[in-house]
Write a protein that holds these residues in place. Structure first.
Motif, PDB file in Angstrom:
ATOM      1  N   THR A  84       0.842  -1.184   0.000  1.00 15.07           N
ATOM      2  CA  THR A  84       0.000   0.000   0.000  1.00 15.07           C
ATOM      3  C   THR A  84       0.880   1.238   0.000  1.00 15.07           C
ATOM      4  N   TYR A  85       0.498   2.228  -0.793  1.00 16.26           N
ATOM      5  CA  TYR A  85       1.281   3.453  -0.952  1.00 16.26           C
ATOM      6  C   TYR A  85       0.385   4.677  -0.815  1.00 16.26           C
ATOM      7  N   LEU A  86       0.987   5.785  -0.384  1.00 13.22           N
ATOM      8  CA  LEU A  86       0.322   7.080  -0.354  1.00 13.22           C
ATOM      9  C   LEU A  86       0.814   7.889  -1.537  1.00 13.22           C
ATOM     10  N   ILE A  87      -0.076   8.637  -2.161  1.00 10.92           N
ATOM     11  CA  ILE A  87       0.270   9.473  -3.296  1.00 10.92           C
ATOM     12  C   ILE A  87      -0.113  10.907  -2.972  1.00 10.92           C
ATOM     13  N   ASN A  88       0.816  11.833  -3.184  1.00 12.23           N
ATOM     14  CA  ASN A  88       0.588  13.264  -3.000  1.00 12.23           C
ATOM     15  C   ASN A  88       0.795  13.963  -4.330  1.00 12.23           C
ATOM     16  N   VAL A  89       0.030  15.013  -4.561  1.00 11.10           N
ATOM     17  CA  VAL A  89       0.292  15.917  -5.677  1.00 11.10           C
ATOM     18  C   VAL A  89       0.485  17.300  -5.077  1.00 11.10           C
ATOM     19  N   ILE A  90       1.582  17.953  -5.481  1.00 10.83           N
ATOM     20  CA  ILE A  90       1.943  19.269  -4.959  1.00 10.83           C
ATOM     21  C   ILE A  90       2.040  20.238  -6.133  1.00 10.83           C
ATOM     22  N   SER A  91       1.406  21.401  -5.995  1.00  8.80           N
ATOM     23  CA  SER A  91       1.464  22.434  -7.018  1.00  8.80           C
ATOM     24  C   SER A  91       1.581  23.781  -6.333  1.00  8.80           C
ATOM     25  N   SER A  92       2.429  24.643  -6.856  1.00 10.19           N
ATOM     26  CA  SER A  92       2.636  25.981  -6.276  1.00 10.19           C
ATOM     27  C   SER A  92       2.948  25.889  -4.786  1.00 10.19           C
ATOM     28  N   SER A  93       3.778  24.919  -4.408  1.00 10.67           N
ATOM     29  CA  SER A  93       4.238  24.720  -3.025  1.00 10.67           C
ATOM     30  C   SER A  93       3.131  24.337  -2.053  1.00 10.67           C
ATOM     31  N   LYS A  94       1.963  23.922  -2.550  1.00 10.66           N
ATOM     32  CA  LYS A  94       0.926  23.436  -1.634  1.00 10.66           C
ATOM     33  C   LYS A  94       0.405  22.096  -2.140  1.00 10.66           C
ATOM     34  N   ARG A  95       0.001  21.285  -1.189  1.00 12.88           N
ATOM     35  CA  ARG A  95      -0.508  19.962  -1.531  1.00 12.88           C
ATOM     36  C   ARG A  95      -1.905  20.084  -2.134  1.00 12.88           C
ATOM     37  N   VAL A  96      -2.070  19.498  -3.305  1.00  9.35           N
ATOM     38  CA  VAL A  96      -3.349  19.492  -4.007  1.00  9.35           C
ATOM     39  C   VAL A  96      -4.226  18.370  -3.468  1.00  9.35           C
ATOM     40  N   GLY A  97      -3.620  17.238  -3.142  1.00 12.97           N
ATOM     41  CA  GLY A  97      -4.394  16.110  -2.660  1.00 12.97           C
ATOM     42  C   GLY A  97      -3.532  14.955  -2.216  1.00 12.97           C
ATOM     43  N   THR A  98      -4.147  14.040  -1.505  1.00  7.42           N
ATOM     44  CA  THR A  98      -3.497  12.839  -1.009  1.00  7.42           C
ATOM     45  C   THR A  98      -4.484  11.683  -1.152  1.00  7.42           C
ATOM     46  N   SER A  99      -3.973  10.536  -1.539  1.00 10.34           N
ATOM     47  CA  SER A  99      -4.803   9.350  -1.605  1.00 10.34           C
ATOM     48  C   SER A  99      -3.898   8.144  -1.385  1.00 10.34           C
ATOM     49  N   ARG A 100      -4.465   6.973  -1.488  1.00 13.87           N
ATOM     50  CA  ARG A 100      -3.635   5.778  -1.387  1.00 13.87           C
ATOM     51  C   ARG A 100      -4.062   4.766  -2.437  1.00 13.87           C
ATOM     52  N   PHE A 101      -3.126   3.878  -2.734  1.00  9.12           N
ATOM     53  CA  PHE A 101      -3.412   2.822  -3.702  1.00  9.12           C
ATOM     54  C   PHE A 101      -2.657   1.572  -3.306  1.00  9.12           C
ATOM     55  N   VAL A 102      -3.075   0.458  -3.865  1.00 12.50           N
ATOM     56  CA  VAL A 102      -2.450  -0.836  -3.600  1.00 12.50           C
ATOM     57  C   VAL A 102      -1.717  -1.273  -4.857  1.00 12.50           C
ATOM     58  N   LYS A 103      -0.485  -1.726  -4.680  1.00 17.23           N
ATOM     59  CA  LYS A 103       0.329  -2.256  -5.764  1.00 17.23           C
ATOM     60  C   LYS A 103       0.373  -3.779  -5.618  1.00 17.23           C
ATOM     61  N   LEU A 104       0.014  -4.486  -6.694  1.00 17.35           N
ATOM     62  CA  LEU A 104       0.086  -5.928  -6.712  1.00 17.35           C
ATOM     63  C   LEU A 104       1.368  -6.377  -7.406  1.00 17.35           C
ATOM     64  N   ARG A 105       1.860  -7.556  -7.045  1.00 20.56           N
ATOM     65  CA  ARG A 105       3.053  -8.170  -7.624  1.00 20.56           C
ATOM     66  C   ARG A 105       4.189  -7.224  -7.704  1.00 20.56           C
TER      67      ARG A 105
END
Length: 105
Positions: A84-105
């Motif tokens: 399981t991983y967390l994903i962030n997107v940052i634009s103009s020095s501020k976080r746009v969003g955070t979510s998580r996803f699962v990686k298989l194999r």
């Protein structure tokens, strides 16, 4: 098993106790390549960062000249270990969003 599409973050949104910031990752679970959809307030560059659950950044990519509004970017998760991983997107020095996803194999 359902993975949440968004994570609520503390903040002040007109009296609400949390601000919903959202990145949608698909497909989820991921096997090799995946897409992340998110909204930007204004056009510009954005950085995608992926962290494992120990807090180690395992991927960072800059995407140039994205449009204001909804954007979909593709990223390669092929070299990530299963988990399981967390994903962030940052634009103009501020976080746009955070979510998580699962990686298989």
């Amino acid at each position: 098993f359902q993975t949440p599409n968004s994570i609520s973050e503390p903040g002040n949104n007109n009296g609400n106790t949390a601000v919903k910031i959202e990145i949608k990752v698909f497909p989820n679970p991921v096997t090799d390549n995946a897409n992340a959809t998110f909204k930007l307030d204004k056009a510009g560059d954005a950085t995608l960062e992926i962290y494992d659950l120990q807090g180690k950044r395992v991927l960072s990519q800059v995407y140039r000249q994205l449009n204001a509004g909804e954007n979909t970017i593709r990223f390669n998760a092929e070299n990530l270990d299963a988990g399981t991983y967390l994903i962030n997107v940052i634009s103009s020095s501020k976080r746009v969003g955070t979510s998580r996803f699962v990686k298989l194999r």
